[in-house]
Design a protein around this motif. Sequence first.
Motif, PDB file in Angstrom:
ATOM      1  N   VAL A 259     -12.782  22.064  10.148  1.00 39.41           N
ATOM      2  CA  VAL A 259     -13.771  22.951   9.523  1.00 39.41           C
ATOM      3  C   VAL A 259     -13.881  24.253  10.310  1.00 39.41           C
ATOM      4  CG1 VAL A 259     -16.237  23.242   9.023  1.00 39.41           C
ATOM      5  CG2 VAL A 259     -15.080  21.112   8.401  1.00 39.41           C
ATOM      6  N   GLN A 260     -13.873  24.146  11.626  1.00 41.24           N
ATOM      7  CA  GLN A 260     -13.904  25.351  12.467  1.00 41.24           C
ATOM      8  C   GLN A 260     -12.720  26.257  12.150  1.00 41.24           C
ATOM      9  OE1 GLN A 260     -15.960  26.585  14.833  1.00 41.24           O
ATOM     10  NE2 GLN A 260     -17.495  24.986  14.585  1.00 41.24           N
ATOM     11  N   SER A 261     -11.559  25.651  12.016  1.00 38.71           N
ATOM     12  CA  SER A 261     -10.348  26.413  11.706  1.00 38.71           C
ATOM     13  C   SER A 261     -10.437  27.060  10.326  1.00 38.71           C
ATOM     14  CB  SER A 261      -9.126  25.490  11.776  1.00 38.71           C
ATOM     15  OG  SER A 261      -7.958  26.159  11.389  1.00 38.71           O
ATOM     16  N   LEU A 262     -10.963  26.317   9.361  1.00 37.96           N
ATOM     17  CA  LEU A 262     -11.098  26.855   8.002  1.00 37.96           C
ATOM     18  C   LEU A 262     -12.088  28.016   7.964  1.00 37.96           C
ATOM     19  CD1 LEU A 262     -11.174  23.531   5.921  1.00 37.96           C
ATOM     20  CD2 LEU A 262      -9.338  25.232   5.943  1.00 37.96           C
ATOM     21  N   LYS A 263     -13.148  27.900   8.738  1.00 32.45           N
ATOM     22  CA  LYS A 263     -14.157  28.966   8.756  1.00 32.45           C
ATOM     23  C   LYS A 263     -13.603  30.266   9.331  1.00 32.45           C
ATOM     24  CE  LYS A 263     -18.416  28.451   9.706  1.00 32.45           C
ATOM     25  NZ  LYS A 263     -19.685  28.204  10.412  1.00 32.45           N
ATOM     26  N   ALA A 264     -12.590  30.146  10.153  1.00 25.29           N
ATOM     27  CA  ALA A 264     -12.005  31.335  10.779  1.00 25.29           C
ATOM     28  C   ALA A 264     -11.084  32.099   9.826  1.00 25.29           C
ATOM     29  CB  ALA A 264     -11.228  30.930  12.028  1.00 25.29           C
ATOM     30  N   GLN A 265     -10.792  31.502   8.672  1.00 23.06           N
ATOM     31  CA  GLN A 265      -9.900  32.153   7.713  1.00 23.06           C
ATOM     32  C   GLN A 265     -10.690  33.048   6.758  1.00 23.06           C
ATOM     33  OE1 GLN A 265      -6.871  29.535   6.001  1.00 23.06           O
ATOM     34  NE2 GLN A 265      -7.318  28.015   7.588  1.00 23.06           N
ATOM     35  N   ALA A 266      -9.984  33.978   6.164  1.00 27.23           N
ATOM     36  CA  ALA A 266     -10.641  34.983   5.307  1.00 27.23           C
ATOM     37  C   ALA A 266     -10.699  34.499   3.863  1.00 27.23           C
ATOM     38  CB  ALA A 266      -9.883  36.309   5.397  1.00 27.23           C
ATOM     39  N   TRP A 267     -11.715  33.715   3.553  1.00 24.16           N
ATOM     40  CA  TRP A 267     -11.898  33.244   2.184  1.00 24.16           C
ATOM     41  C   TRP A 267     -12.800  34.223   1.424  1.00 24.16           C
ATOM     42  CZ3 TRP A 267      -8.470  29.578   1.709  1.00 24.16           C
ATOM     43  CH2 TRP A 267      -8.227  28.685   2.756  1.00 24.16           C
ATOM     44  N   SER A 268     -12.533  34.389   0.153  1.00 26.31           N
ATOM     45  CA  SER A 268     -13.360  35.300  -0.653  1.00 26.31           C
ATOM     46  C   SER A 268     -14.413  34.553  -1.467  1.00 26.31           C
ATOM     47  CB  SER A 268     -12.468  36.111  -1.605  1.00 26.31           C
ATOM     48  OG  SER A 268     -11.754  35.238  -2.479  1.00 26.31           O
TER      49      SER A 268
ATOM     50  N   GLU B 249     -20.184  28.755   1.840  1.00 24.97           N
ATOM     51  CA  GLU B 249     -21.458  28.030   1.942  1.00 24.97           C
ATOM     52  C   GLU B 249     -21.215  26.540   2.163  1.00 24.97           C
ATOM     53  OE1 GLU B 249     -25.528  27.150  -0.682  1.00 24.97           O
ATOM     54  OE2 GLU B 249     -23.908  28.388  -1.511  1.00 24.97           O
ATOM     55  N   ALA B 250     -20.243  25.989   1.430  1.00 28.91           N
ATOM     56  CA  ALA B 250     -19.931  24.563   1.566  1.00 28.91           C
ATOM     57  C   ALA B 250     -19.401  24.245   2.962  1.00 28.91           C
ATOM     58  CB  ALA B 250     -18.912  24.146   0.505  1.00 28.91           C
ATOM     59  N   LEU B 251     -18.598  25.148   3.516  1.00 26.93           N
ATOM     60  CA  LEU B 251     -18.081  24.948   4.872  1.00 26.93           C
ATOM     61  C   LEU B 251     -19.219  24.936   5.891  1.00 26.93           C
ATOM     62  CD1 LEU B 251     -14.850  27.157   4.851  1.00 26.93           C
ATOM     63  CD2 LEU B 251     -14.944  24.697   5.309  1.00 26.93           C
ATOM     64  N   ASN B 252     -20.170  25.844   5.722  1.00 28.97           N
ATOM     65  CA  ASN B 252     -21.323  25.882   6.635  1.00 28.97           C
ATOM     66  C   ASN B 252     -22.146  24.603   6.530  1.00 28.97           C
ATOM     67  OD1 ASN B 252     -20.809  28.421   7.766  1.00 28.97           O
ATOM     68  ND2 ASN B 252     -21.858  29.490   6.104  1.00 28.97           N
TER      69      ASN B 252
ATOM     70  N   LEU C 230     -21.096  21.674   5.451  1.00 26.33           N
ATOM     71  CA  LEU C 230     -20.298  20.558   5.965  1.00 26.33           C
ATOM     72  C   LEU C 230     -20.304  20.550   7.486  1.00 26.33           C
ATOM     73  CD1 LEU C 230     -18.402  18.175   5.414  1.00 26.33           C
ATOM     74  CD2 LEU C 230     -16.499  19.807   5.276  1.00 26.33           C
ATOM     75  N   GLU C 231     -20.174  21.729   8.079  1.00 25.10           N
ATOM     76  CA  GLU C 231     -20.197  21.833   9.541  1.00 25.10           C
ATOM     77  C   GLU C 231     -21.523  21.326  10.101  1.00 25.10           C
ATOM     78  OE1 GLU C 231     -19.039  25.237  12.787  1.00 25.10           O
ATOM     79  OE2 GLU C 231     -20.446  25.798  11.204  1.00 25.10           O
ATOM     80  N   GLU C 232     -22.614  21.726   9.471  1.00 24.82           N
ATOM     81  CA  GLU C 232     -23.936  21.290   9.930  1.00 24.82           C
ATOM     82  C   GLU C 232     -24.101  19.781   9.757  1.00 24.82           C
ATOM     83  OE1 GLU C 232     -28.671  22.183   8.970  1.00 24.82           O
ATOM     84  OE2 GLU C 232     -27.103  23.457   8.106  1.00 24.82           O
ATOM     85  N   GLY C 233     -23.630  19.271   8.620  1.00 24.01           N
ATOM     86  CA  GLY C 233     -23.727  17.837   8.373  1.00 24.01           C
ATOM     87  C   GLY C 233     -22.919  17.022   9.364  1.00 24.01           C
TER      88      GLY C 233
END
Length: 323
Positions: A170-179, A185-188, A190-193
């Motif tokens: 998830v950390q790695s995915l968050k570092a990518q440039a998604w539009s 929001e889902a990544l955030n 999921l990370e918190e969960g």
Amino acid sequence: MFRRVYVELLRKNLILASFAVGRGKSGTINRGTRVLALQHPYELRNPSHPGSSVPTAINSLATLLRERSVRASFVAADGIKLLVPLISPASTQQSIQLLYETCLCIWLLSYYGKAVEYMATTRVLPRLVEVVKGSTKEKVVRVIVLTFRNLLSKGAFGAQMIDLGLPQIVQSLKAQAWSDEDLLEALNQLEEGLRDNIKRLSSFEKYKQEVLLGNLDWSPMHKDPGFWRENITNFEENDFQILRVLVTILDTSSDPTALAVACYDLSQFIQYHPAGRIVATDLKAKERVMKLMNHENAEVRKNALLCVQRLFLGAKYASFLQP
């Protein structure tokens, strides 16, 4: 050319049919859609033209599974196990679309309790993790992350996600440039969960999940004296449930590592619990462990011998025996 046109017409007709027969005047789904849902598992099992009929069936399912009653019919038809092999990294545009629609089906099924229970017995989660690690297709990543978010609080999925290294992914995915804002929001979320799960999941809870799932391995806690000293009374929960499962594993597992770890853990219980020898004897552990002393695997034999020695000696002398 003709085949492509035919497949496209078939795909559209299936979708139109699902809506045409799917709802009556009251807006409720009727038997027609359930029949379609049951036909698709058959097509996945016995595809007439694998290159076209499987994608067509999956495409239609991605629409039909939006209905709760269709999900029930699909699960009852044992359809989930046919989706699992389709969850694999894809490279071509056609295979990416098939992967996306398969993951979309899994996401829709993640809202249905019985489907979630079934998925827990399959390799759905490891396969999704493997795909999301290497996928750069935003829609594929989004639907998988949304599925993770749904499954996180269900059963042992949270612990499995942590074991599969999902927090780092998830950390790695968050570092990518998604539009896609929904994906971010889902990544955030999921990370918190996952962070909350890590805090909540004590070492014993992780151990408990490992045993209950039957996925015994030589993770550090098994050979950590501190773990056994601090958690030995937890083994008394639910009338020694964990110990009973360990004994069952000795009877049912064919995995040498699981058998060796189960023998070792039983020997640790005998060593650290004041009544360990008595409890293990009452659960008929001795007979099961003694059978494993002749196992073909050396590691199993070694740990079975250790367990038998501690069963005979009891806690007072068990500490003198080194694994």
